[in-house]
Enzyme design. Sequence first.
Site, mmCIF file in Angstrom:
data_model
loop_
_atom_site.group_PDB
_atom_site.id
_atom_site.type_symbol
_atom_site.label_atom_id
_atom_site.label_comp_id
_atom_site.label_asym_id
_atom_site.label_seq_id
_atom_site.Cartn_x
_atom_site.Cartn_y
_atom_site.Cartn_z
ATOM 1 N N HIS A 1 -8.999 1.701 12.563
ATOM 2 C CA HIS A 1 -10.367 1.262 12.874
ATOM 3 C C HIS A 1 -10.407 -0.243 13.132
ATOM 4 O O HIS A 1 -9.739 -1.011 12.422
ATOM 5 C CB HIS A 1 -11.294 1.518 11.679
ATOM 6 C CG HIS A 1 -11.550 2.958 11.383
ATOM 7 N ND1 HIS A 1 -12.718 3.599 11.719
ATOM 8 C CD2 HIS A 1 -10.789 3.885 10.759
ATOM 9 C CE1 HIS A 1 -12.662 4.859 11.313
ATOM 10 N NE2 HIS A 1 -11.498 5.056 10.720
ATOM 11 N N HIS B 1 -5.338 7.009 13.546
ATOM 12 C CA HIS B 1 -5.999 5.886 14.221
ATOM 13 C C HIS B 1 -6.141 4.714 13.268
ATOM 14 O O HIS B 1 -6.060 4.866 12.046
ATOM 15 C CB HIS B 1 -7.383 6.298 14.722
ATOM 16 C CG HIS B 1 -8.257 6.829 13.618
ATOM 17 N ND1 HIS B 1 -8.264 8.160 13.256
ATOM 18 C CD2 HIS B 1 -9.128 6.224 12.773
ATOM 19 C CE1 HIS B 1 -9.105 8.336 12.257
ATOM 20 N NE2 HIS B 1 -9.633 7.179 11.929
ATOM 21 N N TYR C 1 -5.587 12.871 9.400
ATOM 22 C CA TYR C 1 -6.131 13.273 8.097
ATOM 23 C C TYR C 1 -7.309 14.223 8.264
ATOM 24 O O TYR C 1 -7.964 14.212 9.304
ATOM 25 C CB TYR C 1 -6.546 12.043 7.273
ATOM 26 C CG TYR C 1 -7.671 11.213 7.872
ATOM 27 C CD1 TYR C 1 -9.004 11.545 7.660
ATOM 28 C CD2 TYR C 1 -7.399 10.082 8.636
ATOM 29 C CE1 TYR C 1 -10.028 10.789 8.195
ATOM 30 C CE2 TYR C 1 -8.418 9.313 9.180
ATOM 31 C CZ TYR C 1 -9.733 9.672 8.954
ATOM 32 O OH TYR C 1 -10.744 8.927 9.498
ATOM 33 N N TYR D 1 -8.087 6.975 2.668
ATOM 34 C CA TYR D 1 -8.488 5.569 2.698
ATOM 35 C C TYR D 1 -8.477 5.041 1.269
ATOM 36 O O TYR D 1 -8.703 5.801 0.313
ATOM 37 C CB TYR D 1 -9.881 5.421 3.315
ATOM 38 C CG TYR D 1 -9.836 5.575 4.818
ATOM 39 C CD1 TYR D 1 -9.776 4.465 5.647
ATOM 40 C CD2 TYR D 1 -9.805 6.842 5.395
ATOM 41 C CE1 TYR D 1 -9.702 4.610 7.028
ATOM 42 C CE2 TYR D 1 -9.729 6.996 6.776
ATOM 43 C CZ TYR D 1 -9.676 5.869 7.587
ATOM 44 O OH TYR D 1 -9.586 6.017 8.942
ATOM 45 N N ARG E 1 -8.524 14.775 11.957
ATOM 46 C CA ARG E 1 -8.715 13.668 12.896
ATOM 47 C C ARG E 1 -7.324 13.134 13.258
ATOM 48 O O ARG E 1 -6.480 12.945 12.383
ATOM 49 C CB ARG E 1 -9.501 12.535 12.232
ATOM 50 C CG ARG E 1 -10.903 12.947 11.795
ATOM 51 C CD ARG E 1 -11.828 11.755 11.964
ATOM 52 N NE ARG E 1 -11.839 11.377 13.370
ATOM 53 C CZ ARG E 1 -12.125 10.174 13.833
ATOM 54 N NH1 ARG E 1 -12.400 9.199 13.002
ATOM 55 N NH2 ARG E 1 -12.119 9.916 15.128
HETATM 56 FE FE LIG Z 1 -10.809 6.996 10.156
#
Ligand SMILES: [Fe+3]
Lengths: 288, 288
Positions: free
Chosen positions: B219, B217, B193, B157, B214
């Site tokens: 968010h 996706h 990630y 991120y 994970r």
């Molecule tokens: Fe996430």
Amino acid sequence: MTQFNETELTTAVIRSFDQTPDPRAKFLLQELVKSLHDYVRRTDLTFEEWDHAIGFLTRTGQKCTDIRQEFILLSDVLGVSMLVDAVNHRDRDGATETTVLGPFYVGEHKVAPHGTDISASLPGERMFVQSRVTDLTGKPLVNVPVDVWHADDDGFYDSQKPSYATEGPSSRARFVTDADGRFFFRTIVPCSYPIPTDGPVGQMITQTNRHPMRPAHVHFLVNAKGHEPLITHVFMEGDKYIDSDVVFGVKDELIAKVERRTDPDMPDGQRSDGPWHLMSYEFHVKPG
Amino acid sequence: MTQFNETELTTAVIRSFDQTPDPRAKFLLQELVKSLHDYVRRTDLTFEEWDHAIGFLTRTGQKCTDIRQEFILLSDVLGVSMLVDAVNHRDRDGATETTVLGPFYVGEHKVAPHGTDISASLPGERMFVQSRVTDLTGKPLVNVPVDVWHADDDGFYDSQKPSYATEGPSSRARFVTDADGRFFFRTIVPCSYPIPTDGPVGQMITQTNRHPMRPAHVHFLVNAKGHEPLITHVFMEGDKYIDSDVVFGVKDELIAKVERRTDPDMPDGQRSDGPWHLMSYEFHVKPG
Ligand SMILES: [Fe+3]
Ligand SMILES: [Cu+2]
Ligand SMILES: [Fe+3]
């Protein structure tokens, strides 16, 4: 299948630990998941409450330093420490009961001769402690190192005070049992004292209207060769907090009647300046 | 009575919270004591295991900083976060499913015009996202702020990267729905990630042979006036980790089929340089 209802979610998390190499670690983690999930379901925990718990745990970890263990304190005030003690000491077979070690043991003490006044420099009412270590048949155990430590008249341990670094231990020593399993020493009458209240655990105690006090006691660690180390306290009968120890450490058998005496001679024949107290306690240790 | 057997000890600890002024806090603490004690009794937890747990919790607290929350991570990988989500969202009534917020939401995003490429500066396969917000009857909701954020092609991120301080947000923006409840934007295809593995939680994941990943996706946080805020993800169908999300966040309904397209015109009429992907997803929010 990715979609989980509340119960399926728990099953999926448990299954995620299936490949844990150590079987005991696997068991402990999977049981932990069951307990935590059951708690959340049973309480319908809200986001705010979850968030509060995260913050509490974080602050508790961040309060810990080399000389301060806030998570042990949390375990103590929730009775978890005493329960771990209980499940690991189910069969006493007549051995003396155990209780928590507490955060103020600093490792092996320095040996002092019998009769030493370990609180010589401290104000307080004088106390003579006489004790004996035997096995489960009553046979005296010779040459057994016994570490003793207790709080001062203000409720502090030596290691909590800045003077510890310069002046060294006080109200703390090791005695070694004689041919009859006996040892004895002089000190002051210990006081009840509060657990540290300047952290998240103290805050919890305050917010739940509990008091932070431990009843007065002397710590003993009896380490006889070929026997289970015995970690325990001897409590002072009549203490105001004897029925409400904040860490649930009191056991009936560990309460000693401490007599006030006015006779001039103490048990080792030395004269006393004034009134004094007598604590007598015998320790019985298990083979192991 | 001071002497407790294993069960009496639990009763005594529960009773110690009887004077808690807040009834909900009292309930939560007393149930916590029951759960913890039950766990210790059920597992016959040893001193060494207890000590290991104390050390783990301490390290977890000490790993936390302003931008790192290791206890939330612990809650996530134990499925506790998703369970709290589940017990607080029992009746969806047709509203879009929720999932974890995650640690990378940084507060209200800056509004961007529809069609903006929020990952313009990043390498990766291009994706067009078209979406719509309605109430439970299908009525479009106008003027609804929707925050979107996702990881880059390397699985990071923006807020995890040093460049965040100087270059500001990337792959992160707010869109506001139009008269038909619609919004759309351009970005790159997100990647799966790993959760941070350099702390005690990552160590636990490694030691238990779990993977830290994970599935990919985006968010979404949909905040319609007069409606429950909707915190969710849209997952990419076909991701390798879609069935084994390390935080158990996937729900079937939240998986989108993302089509690869080769036609030159994108849905807003603009031309594409080359192949692109199309993600379409509609959000339904509950009154509240
Ligand atoms: Fe996430
Ligand atoms: Cu006492
Ligand atoms: Fe103590």
